[in-house]
Motif scaffolding. Structure first.
Motif, PDB file in Angstrom:
ATOM      1  N   ARG A 157       0.850  -1.194   0.000  1.00  0.00           N
ATOM      2  CA  ARG A 157       0.000   0.000   0.000  1.00  0.00           C
ATOM      3  C   ARG A 157       0.882   1.239   0.000  1.00  0.00           C
ATOM      4  O   ARG A 157       1.978   1.227   0.581  1.00  0.00           O
ATOM      5  CB  ARG A 157      -0.897   0.014   1.237  1.00  0.00           C
ATOM      6  N   ASN A 198      -5.141   8.228   0.532  1.00  0.00           N
ATOM      7  CA  ASN A 198      -6.514   8.265   1.025  1.00  0.00           C
ATOM      8  C   ASN A 198      -7.178   6.892   1.009  1.00  0.00           C
ATOM      9  O   ASN A 198      -8.163   6.670   1.715  1.00  0.00           O
ATOM     10  CB  ASN A 198      -7.344   9.252   0.194  1.00  0.00           C
ATOM     11  N   ASP A 199      -6.656   5.999   0.171  1.00  0.00           N
ATOM     12  CA  ASP A 199      -7.213   4.648   0.086  1.00  0.00           C
ATOM     13  C   ASP A 199      -6.651   3.807   1.227  1.00  0.00           C
ATOM     14  O   ASP A 199      -5.442   3.548   1.282  1.00  0.00           O
ATOM     15  CB  ASP A 199      -6.855   4.009  -1.257  1.00  0.00           C
ATOM     16  N   ASN A 209      -7.116   0.660   1.851  1.00  0.00           N
ATOM     17  CA  ASN A 209      -7.027  -0.764   1.554  1.00  0.00           C
ATOM     18  C   ASN A 209      -5.601  -1.181   1.162  1.00  0.00           C
ATOM     19  O   ASN A 209      -4.952  -0.544   0.343  1.00  0.00           O
ATOM     20  CB  ASN A 209      -7.978  -1.152   0.427  1.00  0.00           C
TER      21      ASN A 209
END
Length: 218
Positions: free
Chosen positions: A202, A207-208, A210
């Motif tokens: 990641r 902002n993600d 996941n």
């Protein structure tokens, strides 16, 4: 009575008066009393707190050796994203492992697509397609995870991408049946013990929230 005796009596009276006054002011103390410990100076207390705050990060050292490459990588991830927690990541990885594994076993990857990198998704899809081509259907039941341990971590400062490798040990039952309903793989009564080493990646600070599964191994 001579003047010398009178002077002695006056001095004695004055001495007795002073003793009584001192007792009233100081009070009386009996037995042994511990000396009062000196108050620690603010500078000393501050220095002591700074040592504690500057110690090892237990959120990291509870999972990898202090000073290791993995520990330094995890520390860099925390610098890039202060809200990142290794313990919380492992809790999330535990849930993701069960969800992804069972989606793969049952041949339905649609709901876990956001958690798979393109390469991993393609590899899983090929296996699922091969089963379908043979007319096989799989029924599986997840029984539990016996081990979740962080194996390694890497951080690319240039891209901001972090990778965490986790080892899982799980138990499940899995049976593949042909079009006639006959068991061709597995045993519904046999518990299968499975070990996997998965790497999640990641971009830290994005902002993600996941993480994606980018590599699998055994």
């Amino acid at each position: 009575m001579t003047s010398a005796v009178i002077q002695l009596l006056v001095l004695a009276a004055i001495a007795i008066f002073l003793i009584l006054r001192l007792r009233n002011v100081l009070g009386s103390r009996e037995g042994f009393e511990k000396p009062v410990a000196p108050t620690r100076l603010p500078e000393e207390r501050k220095g002591r707190f700074e040592v504690i705050e500057g110690g090892p990060d237990r959120d990291i050292t509870d999972h990898v050796p202090d000073g290791s490459d993995a520990a330094r990588a995890l520390a860099a991830m925390k610098q890039a994203e202060p809200s990142f927690s290794v313990s919380e990541f492992l809790t999330g990885a535990r849930g993701a492992y069960e969800m992804i594994l069972m989606a793969f076993e049952k041949g339905d990857l649609s709901r876990v697509r956001p958690f798979l990198s393109p390469d991993v998704h393609d590899a899983f899809s090929e296996v699922v397609a091969a089963r379908a081509a043979r007319g096989l259907t799989v029924s599986a039941e997840f029984l539990g995870i016996r081990e979740v341990s962080l194996q390694d971590a890497e951080f690319d400062r240039a891209t901001g991408e972090g990778e965490v490798t986790v080892r899982f040990a799980s138990e499940l039952t899995s049976v593949a049946r042909n079009a006639a309903g006959e068991v061709v793989e597995g045993d519904p009564k046999e518990v299968r013990r499975q070990r996997d080493v998965w790497t999640f990646a990641r971009k830290m600070g994005s902002n993600d929230p996941n993480w994606q599964l980018v590599a699998t191994g055994g």
